[in-house]
Design a protein around this motif. Structure first.
Motif, PDB file in Angstrom:
ATOM      1  N   VAL A 297      -1.295  -1.867   8.261  1.00  0.00           N
ATOM      2  CA  VAL A 297      -1.220  -2.904   7.170  1.00  0.00           C
ATOM      3  C   VAL A 297       0.292  -3.348   6.891  1.00  0.00           C
ATOM      4  O   VAL A 297       0.779  -2.054   6.278  1.00  0.00           O
ATOM      5  CB  VAL A 297      -2.140  -2.344   6.061  1.00  0.00           C
ATOM      6  CG1 VAL A 297      -2.064  -3.271   4.996  1.00  0.00           C
ATOM      7  CG2 VAL A 297      -3.418  -1.970   6.336  1.00  0.00           C
ATOM      8  N   PHE A 298       0.464  -4.551   6.646  1.00  0.00           N
ATOM      9  CA  PHE A 298       2.031  -4.839   6.298  1.00  0.00           C
ATOM     10  C   PHE A 298       1.821  -5.538   4.791  1.00  0.00           C
ATOM     11  O   PHE A 298       1.153  -6.465   4.856  1.00  0.00           O
ATOM     12  CB  PHE A 298       2.644  -5.786   7.405  1.00  0.00           C
ATOM     13  CG  PHE A 298       3.144  -5.002   8.572  1.00  0.00           C
ATOM     14  CD1 PHE A 298       4.292  -4.292   8.614  1.00  0.00           C
ATOM     15  CD2 PHE A 298       2.310  -5.212   9.749  1.00  0.00           C
ATOM     16  CE1 PHE A 298       4.542  -3.676   9.906  1.00  0.00           C
ATOM     17  CE2 PHE A 298       2.659  -4.310  10.937  1.00  0.00           C
ATOM     18  CZ  PHE A 298       3.683  -3.858  10.899  1.00  0.00           C
ATOM     19  N   ILE A 299       2.459  -4.991   3.962  1.00  0.00           N
ATOM     20  CA  ILE A 299       2.362  -5.712   2.612  1.00  0.00           C
ATOM     21  C   ILE A 299       3.839  -6.555   2.505  1.00  0.00           C
ATOM     22  O   ILE A 299       4.928  -5.800   2.669  1.00  0.00           O
ATOM     23  CB  ILE A 299       2.473  -4.579   1.361  1.00  0.00           C
ATOM     24  CG1 ILE A 299       1.431  -3.502   1.815  1.00  0.00           C
ATOM     25  CG2 ILE A 299       2.527  -5.181   0.188  1.00  0.00           C
ATOM     26  CD1 ILE A 299       0.154  -4.113   1.532  1.00  0.00           C
ATOM     27  N   TYR A 310       1.292 -10.359   0.156  1.00  0.00           N
ATOM     28  CA  TYR A 310       0.480 -10.649   1.306  1.00  0.00           C
ATOM     29  C   TYR A 310       0.036  -9.430   1.889  1.00  0.00           C
ATOM     30  O   TYR A 310       0.964  -8.501   2.320  1.00  0.00           O
ATOM     31  CB  TYR A 310       1.074 -11.784   2.276  1.00  0.00           C
ATOM     32  CG  TYR A 310       0.279 -11.930   3.546  1.00  0.00           C
ATOM     33  CD1 TYR A 310      -0.583 -13.082   3.601  1.00  0.00           C
ATOM     34  CD2 TYR A 310       0.630 -11.376   4.769  1.00  0.00           C
ATOM     35  CE1 TYR A 310      -1.289 -13.402   4.492  1.00  0.00           C
ATOM     36  CE2 TYR A 310      -0.247 -11.541   5.871  1.00  0.00           C
ATOM     37  CZ  TYR A 310      -0.967 -12.868   5.737  1.00  0.00           C
ATOM     38  OH  TYR A 310      -1.707 -13.041   6.994  1.00  0.00           O
ATOM     39  N   VAL A 311      -1.292  -9.095   2.230  1.00  0.00           N
ATOM     40  CA  VAL A 311      -1.876  -7.902   2.839  1.00  0.00           C
ATOM     41  C   VAL A 311      -2.138  -8.053   4.232  1.00  0.00           C
ATOM     42  O   VAL A 311      -3.152  -8.238   4.780  1.00  0.00           O
ATOM     43  CB  VAL A 311      -3.155  -7.343   2.109  1.00  0.00           C
ATOM     44  CG1 VAL A 311      -3.353  -5.885   2.558  1.00  0.00           C
ATOM     45  CG2 VAL A 311      -2.847  -7.258   0.746  1.00  0.00           C
ATOM     46  N   GLY A 312      -0.934  -8.106   5.115  1.00  0.00           N
ATOM     47  CA  GLY A 312      -0.963  -8.591   6.576  1.00  0.00           C
ATOM     48  C   GLY A 312      -1.889  -7.509   7.306  1.00  0.00           C
ATOM     49  O   GLY A 312      -1.823  -6.344   7.021  1.00  0.00           O
ATOM     50  N   GLY A 313      -2.735  -7.784   8.263  1.00  0.00           N
ATOM     51  CA  GLY A 313      -3.657  -7.079   9.010  1.00  0.00           C
ATOM     52  C   GLY A 313      -4.960  -6.779   8.273  1.00  0.00           C
ATOM     53  O   GLY A 313      -5.796  -6.281   9.056  1.00  0.00           O
ATOM     54  N   MET A 314      -5.145  -7.320   7.236  1.00  0.00           N
ATOM     55  CA  MET A 314      -6.558  -7.279   6.575  1.00  0.00           C
ATOM     56  C   MET A 314      -7.207  -8.412   5.975  1.00  0.00           C
ATOM     57  O   MET A 314      -7.838  -8.352   4.916  1.00  0.00           O
ATOM     58  CB  MET A 314      -6.568  -6.165   5.559  1.00  0.00           C
ATOM     59  CG  MET A 314      -6.274  -4.776   6.013  1.00  0.00           C
ATOM     60  SD  MET A 314      -6.199  -3.477   4.483  1.00  0.00           S
ATOM     61  CE  MET A 314      -8.166  -3.246   4.386  1.00  0.00           C
ATOM     62  N   SER A 315      -7.263  -9.476   6.981  1.00  0.00           N
ATOM     63  CA  SER A 315      -7.968 -10.771   6.385  1.00  0.00           C
ATOM     64  C   SER A 315      -9.319 -10.320   6.497  1.00  0.00           C
ATOM     65  O   SER A 315      -9.651  -9.454   7.218  1.00  0.00           O
ATOM     66  CB  SER A 315      -7.500 -11.776   7.321  1.00  0.00           C
ATOM     67  OG  SER A 315      -8.177 -11.872   8.329  1.00  0.00           O
ATOM     68  N   SER A 316     -10.195 -10.976   5.891  1.00  0.00           N
ATOM     69  CA  SER A 316     -11.433 -10.585   5.713  1.00  0.00           C
ATOM     70  C   SER A 316     -12.207 -11.741   5.175  1.00  0.00           C
ATOM     71  O   SER A 316     -11.829 -12.706   4.211  1.00  0.00           O
ATOM     72  CB  SER A 316     -11.571  -9.371   4.819  1.00  0.00           C
ATOM     73  OG  SER A 316     -13.007  -9.236   4.559  1.00  0.00           O
ATOM     74  N   SER A 317     -13.615 -11.785   5.208  1.00  0.00           N
ATOM     75  CA  SER A 317     -14.713 -12.615   4.478  1.00  0.00           C
ATOM     76  C   SER A 317     -15.576 -11.833   3.889  1.00  0.00           C
ATOM     77  O   SER A 317     -16.694 -12.437   3.571  1.00  0.00           O
ATOM     78  CB  SER A 317     -15.169 -13.675   5.343  1.00  0.00           C
ATOM     79  OG  SER A 317     -15.866 -13.026   6.394  1.00  0.00           O
ATOM     80  N   LEU A 318     -15.366 -10.424   3.530  1.00  0.00           N
ATOM     81  CA  LEU A 318     -16.476  -9.588   2.818  1.00  0.00           C
ATOM     82  C   LEU A 318     -16.466  -9.996   1.463  1.00  0.00           C
ATOM     83  O   LEU A 318     -15.643 -10.651   0.900  1.00  0.00           O
ATOM     84  CB  LEU A 318     -16.067  -8.298   3.035  1.00  0.00           C
ATOM     85  CG  LEU A 318     -16.053  -7.503   4.374  1.00  0.00           C
ATOM     86  CD1 LEU A 318     -15.351  -6.269   4.659  1.00  0.00           C
ATOM     87  CD2 LEU A 318     -17.683  -7.431   4.649  1.00  0.00           C
TER      88      LEU A 318
END
Lengths: 631, 478
Positions: A297-299, A310-318
């Motif tokens: 995860v890149f911040i 930006y929380v790179g690596g944790m895109s989500s639609s939860l």
């Protein structure tokens, strides 16, 4: 009923990364240009990751720059961290990536547009295409205004009938809660344009104040920053840089995701669009790569004047509540406050095989398109297409032949050829492995490859062009010279070799031979080469690469020669391939449908075999002779 | 047939798809008296220069006049392949209107094929079906009315080539190549994913992994290559030379071999002017026995034609049968012959075991250090003893005991073999690049070539394979 009516040469719809390049190119080429955007605040907005460049995308930015585009200059002025990726690997895969100050990036680009002569910016939603006899004549807006134009460039990004989703929440908006463009899709369909539905996503933004950075690894920029633009003075981009931060997901994160998969619209079937495999949501990663016990995860900072990260690596639609729960399992994010939710976005785009390599619609003259609307993804891919579409819209208005970039010249050429030729089931992302001649298409020589094209198009100054011509000569002369400078197995030579851990010489050799050794390079051998001329760093870099990778470079140049032969054989347009009996049925269908521009392009269409290509060549020759006879 | 959609600049002069140099066998693939290998393209003359040696002098064929015939030899480096007549025709006065070279050799499918393979190794590529005709047409040689039939020929030949070559590959080879390809692709995908996403995927320590994978791939490929070479050999005839002292029993052996099976092919013009070739079937194996004038008579090969000539025969043989008279002690002649057999595929036949032996197998092995590794069979050519064992030894020698002999396990067509060879070379290139300290992105260039070449053997194209492999196997991205 009275309504507003104006006339321009070129209309550009959308002011994202494609639209900005298209509008600037058109106006710079002397045409009265109007640029429409749904919101002036969203000009050159970066709705997803806060960086420009990266593997192969860095190449695109440099190419845009060499052709006379704006992206490179803009990021050089607004970056807050920069890295050359893959430095331990070969020069072909070195790639620049810079973190942008998003707000600054957007503001600067807007300023450039505003200061551009002949360019009008207009906030309005374009809802109609005005087409007469398969020729574009202008656009209409939601308010009923009519703008006549001789060419139109569509760069609508992810806005067409966009909807954003997380959990069971559906918002009928474009990215960042901006208004979607709901009218244009119908107008496109009415005019016979075939639409696809694609999907992409973005992670949450978290307030910096709520992050514990002591639990993360700090990631710095390069000590010596290399600018993107060939026009930027390298000394001007050396400055204090912001940091990014690395942390990891863990089993707990993954468990929470697995427990809540049923609440994800991706898995519940609510999302119809096709998402990209290269930038999977964290849900996808956990499901597809179940054996992995953690993901990076890149911040990354979104800018200097904001606390959003930006929380790179944790895109989500939860759903929101799951997002909170999941992010908070990550070390350093235990008390995270979300500023913006992660979400998935669905939008209409076209099947780009409806376009010519000039990015003009095959069936509608004067209508061009670029960017995510064409089924690509990424700011850099958008900019490259926008630039080409803008240049060609201008050329179309002027009655000039389009500028076509091919696969052997640049990544932009590969990108466009892939889009307009191959079936593409997901948003298309550039990758170095897509470029078959990548040893020739390096980020370091984008100026040598494309400045001439930019100059011919009219976007590069005489001065800049002259320098590239001179640079070419300097490189050629020095490569030749180095090939002839011999060194003996004398004491000075052996000592130097020893110093670099290189095998001593048994007999004399040339400097070029020594440079080919991996542990040596051009600079290392300076003391053995008293007659060496003083050359600029970028010339030295080229000389070094040319000598070191000579064998491979020659090989690819030979392949390019073969490639060009088929590429230069143009095919007739709107042609009925059914009359060529010997083509296989599948080939006839594909050729009729896609009407490739050249035999080369035809050869890359799935379903057209090498034998079909032979048949095509013979048929062309036959027609040619028949034609001569009738003349 | 004028079409209004044709714009003026569609056609440019020199309308051909590829101007590289192509080659193919121009005669039917039967054991006819003569075989022709045709080469066409701008490098045709330089290709022939690399493999042709004149009978006398040093004349290069690239410098001779057009439409002349030359007598000489085809060599693969130092290995003599055949004695040939070469016809040089420079463009545009040739069928294809390109520089064309025709090599007329001594029939026998194996020899013709070897010449073609040599030509392919030295700079030509295998012609596509109908490609000579295609070039002839595109270069203006063939008349317009013939065009339609040219197109049909190309399409038909392609269909046939594809179906026939694929049907030959139904068995083990297809599967082996598919597995190899999958392995190659996996490595490329790993390298590429690391290049595209260096922050998620690291290449640290990867060189060691790739090194061992590469060794495995190379071994496997050379296995397939051997198998197919030997498979073809077994089917079409192993070039066999019988050597031995006077009266060792060479002619008895030949007569025994010939007599044992009734399927004798009539003597045909052999591979050199002064020899004949007997085709003999031994079980499922075909031996093309090079019968020097000396073998049939009781005259002595070594004495009569000299050691040099004997060496020439030995060099041309895939298999040497060395007949030793067990009833006489070894002498200088034997030592000369043994010297010739160094590094050859040879079987030592201890003949006349029906007579009281003077030499034992141990004596023979002690006579020469490399003889230890050579199979030895005790026979009696006169009484026909030991023939089954000989057959078995030949099988062992050519099939490496690896797999059983079967029509479907080897590559027969020259294009497939050339592709296999190219794939092998590409993998070697990766090895070289690693040893030269080149960065990883260079490996995938040659790996990709290998992948495509292997694909062309089994009729599979590359398409989006790599991208799919990257995304399915490696976790990428933001």
């Amino acid at each position: 009923m009275a309504f507003l009516e104006e006339t321009y040469d070129v209309c550009v719809v959308g002011a994202g990364h494609a639209g900005c390049e298209a509008a600037l190119a058109s106006a710079r080429l002397g045409l009265e240009t109007i640029l429409f955007t749904i919101s002036i605040e969203s000009i050159a907005m970066m709705p997803c990751n806060p960086n420009i460049g990266g593997s192969s995308k860095g190449h695109l930015v440099r190419e845009v720059d060499a052709l006379g585009g704006q992206m490179g200059i803009n990021i050089d002025k607004t970056f807050i961290q920069s890295k050359m990726l893959n430095q331990s690997k070969g020069p072909a895969v070195h790639s620049l990536r810079a973190q942008a100050d998003k707000a600054e990036y957007s503001r600067r680009m807007r300023q450039t547009l505003e200061e551009q002569e002949r360019l009008t910016i207009r906030q309005a939603e374009v809802t109609d295409l005005l087409i007469e006899d398969d020729v574009i004549t202008g656009v209409g807006t939601f308010s009923g205004a009519v703008y006549h134009a001789r060419a139109v460039v569509l760069c609508t990004g992810t806005y067409l009938k966009a909807r954003c989703l997380y959990g069971d929440v559906v918002q009928q908006t474009g990215p960042n809660g901006l208004q979607a463009a709901n009218g244009l899709s119908d107008s496109l369909k009415k005019n016979g344009v075939e639409l696809l539905r694609f999907k992409t996503g973005t992670p949450a933004r978290i307030d910096k104040k709520s992050i514990d950075f002591t639990k993360m690894q700090e990631q710095f920029g390069d000590e010596r920053v290399v600018p993107f633009s060939f026009t930027t003075d390298p000394d001007e981009v050396q400055k204090e840089q912001a940091s990014c931060w690395l942390t990891y997901t863990n089993e707990r994160t993954h468990q929470i995701i697995r427990d809540n998969l049923d609440r994800s619209p991706l898995y519940s079937g609510m999302i119809e669009g096709t998402g990209p495999r290269y930038c999977p949501s964290i849900e996808d990663k956990v499901v597809k790569f179940a054996e992995r016990d953690r993901h990076q995860v890149f911040i990354e900072p979104e800018g200097l004047s904001t606390t959003e990260m930006y929380v790179g690596g944790m895109s989500s639609s939860l759903p929101e509540d799951v997002q909170y729960e999941m992010y908070r399992t990550v070390p350093g994010l235990e008390h995270a406050k979300i500023v913006r939710n992660a979400y998935a976005i669905e939008y209409d785009c076209i099947d780009p095989r409806q376009l010519k390599p000039s990015l003009e619609f095959k069936k509608i003259s004067g209508l061009f398109s670029g960017g995510q609307f064409n089924g690509s993804s990424g700011y850099e891919e958008a900019a490259g297409q926008g630039l080409v579409a803008g240049i060609n819209a201008a050329r179309y208005v002027k009655g000039l032949e389009p500028m076509i970039l091919d696969r052997s010249e640049c990544y932009i050429g590969v990108l466009i050829d892939d889009l307009v030729t191959k079936e593409n089931a997901e948003p298309y992302r550039m990758m170095t492995s897509r470029a078959e001649y990548r040893l020739l298409l390096r980020q370091d020589n984008a100026d040598l490859r494309l400045t001439r094209r930019g100059y011919e198009a009219g976007l590069i100054s005489q001065e800049r062009y002259d320098w590239v011509v001179e640079k070419e000569q300097l490189i050629e002369r020095e490569v030749k010279r180095i090939g002839h400078v011999t060194v003996g197995a004398g004491e000075q030579v052996q000592k130097l070799l020893e110093q670099y851990g290189s095998t001593p010489l048994k007999t004399g050799t040339t400097l070029a031979e020594l440079i080919r050794r991996p542990e040596l390079d051009y600079d290392a051998l300076a003391e053995l080469d008293p007659d060496r001329p003083k050359l600029p760093d970028d010339v030295v870099e080229q000389v070094n690469i040319h000598i070191k990778y000579d064998g491979y470079i020659r090989r690819q140049m030979k392949q390019v020669k073969e490639f060009k032969k088929l590429e230069n054989k143009r095919l007739p347009q709107k042609f009925n391939y059914d009359i060529i009996n010997s083509l296989r049925t599948e080939a006839k269908q594909k050729l009729n449908l896609y009407q490739p521009q050249s035999v080369g392009q035809a050869s890359r269409i799935a379903g057209v075999s090498p034998a079909d290509i032979s048949v095509l060549l013979i048929y062309l020759e036959q027609m040619n002779r028949g034609k001569h006879e009738t003349e | 047939m004028f079409n209004p959609f044709f714009s003026k600049d569609i056609f440019k002069a020199g309308a051909f798809m590829k101007t590289d140099t192509i080659a193919a066998i121009a005669t039917a693939k039967t054991n006819s008296g003569i075989g022709i290998v045709r080469i066409s393209g701008e490098d045709a003359c330089s290709v022939i220069d690399r493999i042709y040696r004149p009978r006398a002098g040093k004349k290069k064929l690239s410098q001779v006049k057009s439409h002349t015939v030359h007598y000489g030899y085809i060599y693969d480096e130092d290995i003599l392949i055949d004695e040939v007549m070469v016809l040089i025709m420079r463009g545009p006065n040739s069928y294809t209107r390109e520089d064309t070279v025709e090599i007329d050799c001594h029939g026998g499918t194996l020899v013709v094929r070897r010449i073609l393979e040599t030509v392919l190794r030295y700079g030509a590529r295998a012609a596509e079906p109908g490609e000579f005709t295609k070039r002839a047409f595109l270069n203006g040689r063939i008349d317009l009315s013939q065009a339609e039939s040219v197109i049909d020929v190309i399409q038909a030949k392609n269909d046939f080539a594809l179906s026939s070559s694929l049907s030959q590959l139904k068995g083990a080879v297809l599967e082996r190549i598919q597995k190899l390809r999958a392995k190659v692709l996996h490595e490329i995908a790993f390298i590429e994913s690391a290049l595209d996403d260096p922050e998620h995927i690291s290449l640290e320590g990867y060189k060691e992994t790739l090194s061992s994978v590469l060794e495995g791939l190379l071994t496997e490929l050379s296995g397939i290559r051997k198998t197919s070479e030997n498979g073809a050999l077994l089917k079409e005839g192993i070039q066999t030379v019988i050597v031995g002292k006077p009266n060792a029993g060479k002619s008895s052996l030949l007569n025994r071999l010939v007599g044992r099976e009734r399927a004798i092919v009539t003597p045909v013009a052999g591979t050199t002017r002064d020899t004949l070739e007997e085709q003999i079937s031994l079980g499922g194996i075909t031996l093309n026995v090079v019968d020097t004038a000396g073998i049939r008579s009781t005259e002595d090969l070594v004495e009569q034609i000299g050691v040099d000539k004997a060496r020439e025969f030995v060099d041309k043989g895939d298999l040497i049968l060395y007949v030793v008279d067990a009833s006489l002690p070894l002498d200088e002649n034997d030592r000369q012959i043994m010297e010739l057999l160094k590094d050859k595929k040879a079987i030592v036949l201890l003949n006349k075991t029906d007579l009281p032996p003077v030499i034992t197998p141990e004596d023979l092995k002690g006579g020469c250090s490399w003889f230890d590794t050579y199979p030895l069979v005790e026979i009696s050519a006169l009484e026909g003893m030991g023939m089954e064992e000989l057959e078995e030894k030949i099988r062992d020698l050519f099939l490496l005991g690896e797999i059983s002999f079967d029509d479907e396990i080897y590559l027969t067509n020259a294009r497939q073999k050339a592709a296999l060879e190219d794939a092998y070379q590409s993998l070697l290139h990766v090895k070289d690049s690693m040893e030269a300290g080149m960065p990883e992105d260079f490996y995938s260039i040659d790996l990709m070539d290998a992948y495509e070449e292997l694909g062309s053997i089994i009729g599979e194209t590359t398409g989006e394979d790599l991208i799919n492999e990257i995304f399915s196997k490696f976790c990428m991205g933001k």
